[in-house]
Design an enzyme around this catalytic site. Sequence first.
Site, PDB file in Angstrom:
ATOM      1  N   ILE B  90       1.074 -55.222  20.039  1.00  0.00           N
ATOM      2  CA  ILE B  90       1.667 -55.651  21.304  1.00  0.00           C
ATOM      3  C   ILE B  90       2.878 -54.779  21.626  1.00  0.00           C
ATOM      4  O   ILE B  90       3.727 -54.541  20.779  1.00  0.00           O
ATOM      5  CB  ILE B  90       2.130 -57.119  21.233  1.00  0.00           C
ATOM      6  CG1 ILE B  90       0.959 -58.027  20.879  1.00  0.00           C
ATOM      7  CG2 ILE B  90       2.757 -57.551  22.545  1.00  0.00           C
ATOM      8  CD1 ILE B  90       1.358 -59.404  20.454  1.00  0.00           C
ATOM      9  N   CYS B  91       2.905 -54.287  22.873  1.00  0.00           N
ATOM     10  CA  CYS B  91       4.070 -53.503  23.294  1.00  0.00           C
ATOM     11  C   CYS B  91       4.961 -54.372  24.167  1.00  0.00           C
ATOM     12  O   CYS B  91       4.672 -54.616  25.322  1.00  0.00           O
ATOM     13  CB  CYS B  91       3.640 -52.256  24.072  1.00  0.00           C
ATOM     14  SG  CYS B  91       5.023 -51.306  24.670  1.00  0.00           S
ATOM     15  N   LEU B  92       6.033 -54.855  23.584  1.00  0.00           N
ATOM     16  CA  LEU B  92       6.947 -55.727  24.316  1.00  0.00           C
ATOM     17  C   LEU B  92       8.354 -55.407  23.816  1.00  0.00           C
ATOM     18  O   LEU B  92       8.605 -55.434  22.614  1.00  0.00           O
ATOM     19  CB  LEU B  92       6.575 -57.191  24.035  1.00  0.00           C
ATOM     20  CG  LEU B  92       7.369 -58.267  24.765  1.00  0.00           C
ATOM     21  CD1 LEU B  92       7.230 -58.117  26.276  1.00  0.00           C
ATOM     22  CD2 LEU B  92       6.906 -59.659  24.345  1.00  0.00           C
TER      23      LEU B  92
END
Lengths: 563, 160
Positions: B90-92
């Site tokens: 996840i890119c957050l």
Amino acid sequence: MDDLDEMNSPVSPISPQKRRHHDLSQDDDEDEDALAEFAMDEDGDQDDDFDGGDGEDDDDVDIDMGNSGVFSPVVADRDRDKTHIVSFTVHAVPAIVETQTREANHVATLLGTQPEHAATLLRAFRWNKERLIDLYFNDPDATSATAGVILDSRKQPRPLVVPGFVCDVCCADDDDLLSLALSCGHRFCVGCYGHYVETKIKDEGESRRIQCMQRGCGVIVDEKTVEQCVGKDVLAKYKDLLLRTFVDDSDFYRWCPAPNCQFAVECHVTPARLARVVPTVTCQCGTTFCFGCGATGDHKPCTCWLVKKWLKKCADDSETSNWISANTKECTKCGSTIEKNGGCNHMTCRRCKHEFCWVCAGPWSEHGTQWYNCNRFDEKEAVEARDHQAKSRAALQRYLHYYNRYANHEQSAKLSQELHSKTEKKMSEVQANSTLSWIEVQFLRKAVDVVVDCRTTLKWTYAFAYYLARDNQTALFEDNQRDLEMAVEQLSELLERPLEPEADKIAELKRVVQDKSVYCSSRREVVLEDTAKGLLEDRWKYNTDAQPAGSAGPSGGGSSSSA
Amino acid sequence: MSEATLKRLLKELRDSQRNEAEYVEDLHPVDDDNLFEWIAVVRGPVDTPYDGGRFEISIKVPVSYPLAPPTMNFVTTVCHPNVQFKTGEICLDLLKTAWSPAWTLQSACSAVAMLLGQPEPDSPLNVDAANILRCGDTRAYRSLVRMYVELHAMGSSNDE
């Protein structure tokens, strides 16, 4: 001269350092060194960068005349501020820290806040005090909110024991737990704050933008709070990082690019003025660099955006320039491969004794002292080239012409390292063969320095000339350039020549070398002064190669090139 | 630090059992002896093509928690510009630079569920999905996402 100085001193506004240089320039013939330091103006005031030598330099004259106002003060040419030299100040770390504290305290008294809050506000505004104060008095709440400060002197972050407090981060609920809250009121235990701030400082290198731990809260952890929750080594690193941001953020400060150098240079040349001024500065450590673009070395007379363009062009055309700047050339007469291993352009083939010019490969006999004409590209040929192919070939040839000369001077300046050691040897030889003392043979070393300086300037004059449009101004510039180049080649040749041991020959050599060095310096001065004035007055017209960069370059550059 | 970490994780476990956060259906450690690996199930936000889907997330808690953020990965296959299609990465920013110790595993899961409804096509991990969105073809994007949601995230909870 001493008497005069004593009379002056009570009324003279000149600081001791400046006075020393002033005296030097009075009795020392070779005042070039003093000139460079002369530029280090003590007050660092940006307004007197370029207005001639009025005000503080004319004290010698005022005394003589008694009542000033009748005559305008007469200022010797060499005491005048040079247009091509900008004033700057070198600061050591403690002085920078002091400046920061002073600025923060000043703003704190103006806004009636804590100094640490004022510092946070200043950091958010990149130390632009005027803008901060302007905006703050318009809307104090919004301004401080965007900067991450809540100005409330009642809420001082202090470690406290709050009964019934449970830290949200580590869930500790001991009765004697010390906790901290910034002015936003979000409370966490001191231990967690310490760990949090430490990770931010050590792992992320963050300093001026460490925010409150509460999610969504943008209040900045100020210096006082950091002091209360971290150890000595982390605090030292934090202070160091803050100091770096001060210099990095400010438009008027720049770190010296030399490795391990701790000095910063203050210079009041704004980015908008870079199209007209080349702010070359010299750090206390001896490194010369451009304040505008940070490049080491002196790239006068080229402005920063021209330098950028030129270097990019050189890199783009690297294949051709690699080919052309290959280290060897063939003798035009016998075809022997020749490598240039010294600074002078006068080549003598070892095999056939043919003498030729390294740059144009023409016979040296045509490069006599009176009509040395090897520096300008004959643009008639370009006009004759009617069809497109010939034109593009001419463009390449034109570029190569300038590039060749640029690269040639660069190469020669690099070889000066060798020349230095050679000269060192020569100096001891001169000492052994004559009655001259060590101090009296320094003229040779000075001459080498002059050659290196002049070659650096010459190098950039070719990059400059490449972008100049052809008009009368350019012709004048090229004349100046040619004079300098010719003088430098002659001096360079003198230095390369093997030493003749007779005492009278050495005396002769000293006279000639000193004459030539002074002449070279003055020619260089002429070139730099003329180009710097031209830049200030928007006198230089750039050719089509430089036009696209005018818009891409600094805002001032666009208007000056299209005028 | 480890003791504080354990204490904090225990509190989080208690809190997550007591009150439920938006979109987070389930959050518990993988087994009772290990508080450093968790499993979460989040619901797709309503009014998005993810509505009705149930997504499993595996969480790895570092020893330096809560100073360092937890690592989160989708176990369920998700088609989303900011989620790696194969690994579930996840890119957050919240799970990287914007992490603050005041976040909890529960609130972080909630934020990940919210991310499903607010894709950020300019920093994609799934370039194909991001490109469709960037061209402005919302209909294609919605139907593509819907297909994967119905394939992987609906029906029985342990479909993988």
